[in-house]
Design a protein around this motif. Structure first.
Motif, PDB file in Angstrom:
ATOM      1  N   ALA A  65       0.833  -1.209   0.000  1.00 42.47           N
ATOM      2  CA  ALA A  65       0.000   0.000   0.000  1.00 42.47           C
ATOM      3  C   ALA A  65       0.863   1.253   0.000  1.00 42.47           C
ATOM      4  N   VAL A  66       1.998   1.217   0.719  1.00 39.43           N
ATOM      5  CA  VAL A  66       2.918   2.359   0.724  1.00 39.43           C
ATOM      6  C   VAL A  66       3.536   2.532  -0.664  1.00 39.43           C
ATOM      7  N   ILE A  67       3.903   1.431  -1.298  1.00 45.28           N
ATOM      8  CA  ILE A  67       4.454   1.505  -2.655  1.00 45.28           C
ATOM      9  C   ILE A  67       3.404   2.051  -3.621  1.00 45.28           C
ATOM     10  N   ALA A  68       2.165   1.592  -3.477  1.00 49.37           N
ATOM     11  CA  ALA A  68       1.076   2.111  -4.321  1.00 49.37           C
ATOM     12  C   ALA A  68       0.902   3.611  -4.112  1.00 49.37           C
ATOM     13  N   ALA A  69       1.018   4.055  -2.864  1.00 48.90           N
ATOM     14  CA  ALA A  69       0.888   5.486  -2.565  1.00 48.90           C
ATOM     15  C   ALA A  69       2.012   6.279  -3.225  1.00 48.90           C
ATOM     16  N   SER A  70       3.213   5.713  -3.253  1.00 48.62           N
ATOM     17  CA  SER A  70       4.338   6.415  -3.880  1.00 48.62           C
ATOM     18  C   SER A  70       4.146   6.552  -5.378  1.00 48.62           C
ATOM     19  N   GLU A  71       3.356   5.634  -5.969  1.00 52.31           N
ATOM     20  CA  GLU A  71       3.055   5.692  -7.398  1.00 52.31           C
ATOM     21  C   GLU A  71       1.739   6.431  -7.671  1.00 52.31           C
ATOM     22  N   ASP A  72       1.106   6.903  -6.605  1.00 51.73           N
ATOM     23  CA  ASP A  72      -0.206   7.566  -6.703  1.00 51.73           C
ATOM     24  C   ASP A  72      -1.210   6.688  -7.457  1.00 51.73           C
ATOM     25  N   ASP A  73      -1.172   5.400  -7.143  1.00 48.01           N
ATOM     26  CA  ASP A  73      -2.045   4.423  -7.786  1.00 48.01           C
ATOM     27  C   ASP A  73      -3.373   4.365  -7.025  1.00 48.01           C
ATOM     28  N   ARG A  74      -4.234   5.276  -7.344  1.00 45.84           N
ATOM     29  CA  ARG A  74      -5.493   5.401  -6.596  1.00 45.84           C
ATOM     30  C   ARG A  74      -6.416   4.207  -6.800  1.00 45.84           C
ATOM     31  N   ASP A  75      -6.364   3.601  -7.978  1.00 52.84           N
ATOM     32  CA  ASP A  75      -7.246   2.459  -8.235  1.00 52.84           C
ATOM     33  C   ASP A  75      -6.920   1.296  -7.305  1.00 52.84           C
ATOM     34  N   ARG A  76      -5.629   0.917  -7.236  1.00 48.97           N
ATOM     35  CA  ARG A  76      -5.269  -0.212  -6.378  1.00 48.97           C
ATOM     36  C   ARG A  76      -5.361   0.163  -4.903  1.00 48.97           C
ATOM     37  N   MET A  77      -5.073   1.418  -4.567  1.00 46.55           N
ATOM     38  CA  MET A  77      -5.224   1.840  -3.182  1.00 46.55           C
ATOM     39  C   MET A  77      -6.685   1.828  -2.760  1.00 46.55           C
ATOM     40  N   GLY A  78      -7.555   2.152  -3.704  1.00 50.63           N
ATOM     41  CA  GLY A  78      -8.976   2.173  -3.389  1.00 50.63           C
ATOM     42  C   GLY A  78      -9.514   0.820  -2.991  1.00 50.63           C
ATOM     43  N   VAL A  79      -8.918  -0.239  -3.553  1.00 44.69           N
ATOM     44  CA  VAL A  79      -9.350  -1.593  -3.209  1.00 44.69           C
ATOM     45  C   VAL A  79      -9.057  -1.895  -1.746  1.00 44.69           C
ATOM     46  N   SER A  80      -8.020  -1.271  -1.211  1.00 45.46           N
ATOM     47  CA  SER A  80      -7.632  -1.515   0.186  1.00 45.46           C
ATOM     48  C   SER A  80      -8.557  -0.827   1.183  1.00 45.46           C
ATOM     49  N   GLY A  81      -9.339   0.129   0.711  1.00 42.80           N
ATOM     50  CA  GLY A  81     -10.234   0.850   1.600  1.00 42.80           C
ATOM     51  C   GLY A  81      -9.646   2.166   2.057  1.00 42.80           C
ATOM     52  N   PRO A  82     -10.480   3.109   2.473  1.00 46.93           N
ATOM     53  CA  PRO A  82     -10.008   4.449   2.835  1.00 46.93           C
ATOM     54  C   PRO A  82      -9.059   4.469   4.032  1.00 46.93           C
ATOM     55  N   ALA A  83      -9.299   3.617   5.016  1.00 45.95           N
ATOM     56  CA  ALA A  83      -8.431   3.626   6.202  1.00 45.95           C
ATOM     57  C   ALA A  83      -7.017   3.186   5.846  1.00 45.95           C
ATOM     58  N   MET A  84      -6.883   2.085   5.086  1.00 45.99           N
ATOM     59  CA  MET A  84      -5.563   1.598   4.666  1.00 45.99           C
ATOM     60  C   MET A  84      -4.877   2.613   3.770  1.00 45.99           C
ATOM     61  N   SER A  85      -5.627   3.258   2.868  1.00 41.48           N
ATOM     62  CA  SER A  85      -5.043   4.252   1.964  1.00 41.48           C
ATOM     63  C   SER A  85      -4.491   5.441   2.738  1.00 41.48           C
ATOM     64  N   ALA A  86      -5.253   5.916   3.705  1.00 41.87           N
ATOM     65  CA  ALA A  86      -4.809   7.062   4.509  1.00 41.87           C
ATOM     66  C   ALA A  86      -3.567   6.703   5.324  1.00 41.87           C
ATOM     67  N   ARG A  87      -3.574   5.504   5.870  1.00 40.01           N
ATOM     68  CA  ARG A  87      -2.434   5.061   6.672  1.00 40.01           C
ATOM     69  C   ARG A  87      -1.193   4.923   5.789  1.00 40.01           C
ATOM     70  N   ALA A  88      -1.365   4.403   4.575  1.00 41.80           N
ATOM     71  CA  ALA A  88      -0.232   4.236   3.661  1.00 41.80           C
ATOM     72  C   ALA A  88       0.353   5.586   3.279  1.00 41.80           C
ATOM     73  N   ARG A  89      -0.488   6.558   3.024  1.00 38.52           N
ATOM     74  CA  ARG A  89       0.008   7.889   2.664  1.00 38.52           C
ATOM     75  C   ARG A  89       0.766   8.519   3.842  1.00 38.52           C
ATOM     76  N   MET A  90       0.280   8.302   5.029  1.00 38.07           N
ATOM     77  CA  MET A  90       0.970   8.835   6.204  1.00 38.07           C
ATOM     78  C   MET A  90       2.324   8.152   6.401  1.00 38.07           C
ATOM     79  N   GLN A  91       2.367   6.836   6.206  1.00 39.09           N
ATOM     80  CA  GLN A  91       3.635   6.110   6.331  1.00 39.09           C
ATOM     81  C   GLN A  91       4.627   6.553   5.261  1.00 39.09           C
ATOM     82  N   LEU A  92       4.130   6.768   4.050  1.00 41.73           N
ATOM     83  CA  LEU A  92       4.999   7.255   2.978  1.00 41.73           C
ATOM     84  C   LEU A  92       5.541   8.634   3.325  1.00 41.73           C
ATOM     85  N   LYS A  93       4.691   9.489   3.825  1.00 41.86           N
ATOM     86  CA  LYS A  93       5.115  10.850   4.204  1.00 41.86           C
ATOM     87  C   LYS A  93       6.230  10.796   5.250  1.00 41.86           C
TER      88      LYS A  93
END
Length: 239
Positions: A65-93
């Motif tokens: 999910a962090v790798i997906a966030a680094s690629e701004d892959d919203r489609d695959r991140m969306g499958v993980s759900g909003p909570a996982m996506s938000a957490r991945a973006r925070m971890q990437l940051k």
């Protein structure tokens, strides 16, 4: 890297000498017998030190999910759900904030490499194997690979084969090329993935994690540079 005595290894890990001998016996420390004494491979020792100091490792799902966030892959991140996506973006940051300044010295390189290994070590099962040198060319072009790791694109030339492979193809590749488990003389690195996991072949963050796992000074330095490049781009987008 070199080797250290059993007593030095025990001191660095904060354990007893018999415990080091236990680790050598169970294979969790790589060692070689010279005369009547064992010497411990320093790279193997550093690996154990990192694992003992690290906190709870990221799951494979979180790492990707962090790798997906680094690629701004919203489609695959969306499958993980909003909570996982938000957490991945925070971890990437948090990861990129550490790499925001230019890589200045070996201590910074080592710190970034340790972070990469900690965050991404569970992204795939990493297996070290050996093939007959004559088979490497054919192995490299086998169409079962999910992707080949292009270390050449990173500036690190390597004659070995490193690739991501779906778990259903592992047994066939190992059997067809008579691959055997190896350590110091490995020339094949398999990153075994669940069949459904996309390996992000163009991801610089994933490549940085691949390089960091080699633990060599050139590979770690290039991994730190890749992370810094991403941090600079991320900072520019955030403005």
């Amino acid at each position: 890297m070199g080797a250290v005595s059993v007593a030095q290894a025990a001191e660095r890990l904060g354990v007893s000498v018999p415990r080091i001998h236990q680790r050598i016996a169970d294979g969790s420390l790589v060692a070689e017998r010279i005369g009547s004494q064992w010497v411990v491979d320093e790279r193997s020792l550093l690996h154990v030190q990192e694992r003992s100091k690290a906190g709870r490792p990221h799951s494979a799902r979180s790492a990707w999910a962090v790798i997906a966030a680094s690629e701004d892959d919203r489609d695959r991140m969306g499958v993980s759900g909003p909570a996982m996506s938000a957490r991945a973006r925070m971890q990437l940051k948090r990861l990129l904030e550490v790499a925001a300044e230019p890589v200045a010295d070996e201590e910074v390189v080592r710190h970034l490499a340790v972070l990469l290994r900690s965050v991404f070590r569970n992204r795939a099962q990493r297996r070290l194997l050996r093939a007959a040198p004559a088979d490497l060319v054919e192995l490299r072009v086998d169409d079962r690979w999910a992707m080949l790791v292009d270390l050449g694109a990173s500036g690190i030339a390597s004659p070995d084969v490193e690739a991501y492979l779906g778990e259903s193809d592992v047994d066939g590749v190992v059997r067809d090329y008579l691959l055997v488990e190896a350590d110091r003389d490995a020339n094949v690195v398999l990153h075994v993935l669940p069949d459904a996991q996309y390996p992000y072949p163009a991801s610089r963050l994933r490549l940085a994690a691949d390089l960091a796992e080699h633990r060599g000074p050139r590979e770690e330095a290039r991994a730190a540079e890749l992370l810094h490049e991403l941090a600079v781009e991320w900072k520019a987008r955030e403005r």
